[in-house]
Motif scaffolding. Sequence first.
Motif, PDB file in Angstrom:
ATOM      1  N   ARG A  52       0.720  -0.946   0.342  1.00 21.37           N
ATOM      2  CA  ARG A  52      -0.365  -0.235  -0.195  1.00 21.37           C
ATOM      3  C   ARG A  52       0.967   1.259  -0.046  1.00 21.37           C
ATOM      4  NH1 ARG A  52      -3.489  -3.038   3.341  1.00 21.37           N
ATOM      5  NH2 ARG A  52      -2.820  -2.114   5.312  1.00 21.37           N
ATOM      6  N   ILE A  76       2.103   1.222  -3.427  1.00 22.88           N
ATOM      7  CA  ILE A  76       0.707   2.301  -4.221  1.00 22.88           C
ATOM      8  C   ILE A  76       1.146   3.889  -4.123  1.00 22.88           C
ATOM      9  CG2 ILE A  76      -1.319   2.113  -4.760  1.00 22.88           C
ATOM     10  CD1 ILE A  76      -1.247  -1.209  -4.051  1.00 22.88           C
ATOM     11  N   LYS A  79       3.415   5.851  -5.732  1.00 24.09           N
ATOM     12  CA  LYS A  79       3.563   6.220  -7.307  1.00 24.09           C
ATOM     13  C   LYS A  79       2.604   6.764  -7.954  1.00 24.09           C
ATOM     14  CE  LYS A  79       6.332   2.968  -8.815  1.00 24.09           C
ATOM     15  NZ  LYS A  79       7.268   3.238  -9.170  1.00 24.09           N
ATOM     16  N   ILE A 124       1.168   0.349 -10.500  1.00 28.72           N
ATOM     17  CA  ILE A 124       0.576   0.265  -9.792  1.00 28.72           C
ATOM     18  C   ILE A 124      -0.339  -0.635 -10.141  1.00 28.72           C
ATOM     19  CG2 ILE A 124      -1.571   1.763  -9.134  1.00 28.72           C
ATOM     20  CD1 ILE A 124      -0.467   4.202  -9.616  1.00 28.72           C
ATOM     21  N   LEU A 142       1.132  -3.730  -9.134  1.00 27.73           N
ATOM     22  CA  LEU A 142       1.210  -3.702  -7.047  1.00 27.73           C
ATOM     23  C   LEU A 142      -0.038  -4.135  -6.626  1.00 27.73           C
ATOM     24  CD1 LEU A 142       3.189  -0.421  -6.349  1.00 27.73           C
ATOM     25  CD2 LEU A 142       3.886  -2.408  -6.609  1.00 27.73           C
ATOM     26  N   LYS A 143      -1.570  -3.869  -7.082  1.00 24.21           N
ATOM     27  CA  LYS A 143      -2.764  -3.871  -6.646  1.00 24.21           C
ATOM     28  C   LYS A 143      -2.856  -5.329  -6.886  1.00 24.21           C
ATOM     29  CE  LYS A 143      -4.901   1.230  -6.800  1.00 24.21           C
ATOM     30  NZ  LYS A 143      -6.357   0.988  -7.184  1.00 24.21           N
TER      31      LYS A 143
END
Length: 131
Positions: free
Chosen positions: A43, A46, A49, A78, A81-82
Amino acid sequence: MGKFDEIFDDVVVNAKACASAVSQKASSVYDVSKHKITAAEIRGDINKKLRELGALTYKSEVHGTDYSQQIKIIVSEISDLKDSLNAVNEHIAVATDQRRCPGCNAVIPKNSVFCNICGIKIDDTDEDFEL
């Protein structure tokens, strides 16, 4: 001394069983904690970014410079990463005995009768929404 030996043996067996159960629970708590730390780090990445994306967008608007390639790269990072965060959160949910609500897709306790988020009644037949 025969009766004392039997009692002592029972105590030893029960103590070993208890120690094994505590060890398994501690291992599970450690695993979940480790994944929660990983989720928090993701998180943070994220958010970093997103700040970069905002800065590039601002620069693009203010200075009229084309940063579309850099923006696409950051958006892709992103998204990755999610995806990683979702995988870690799914692992945490499974380890903590949770499932998804069929109405809003929120993570809820497996034994819930109603969703804590949207309030929909959860049927026991909603097995499709288990994690």
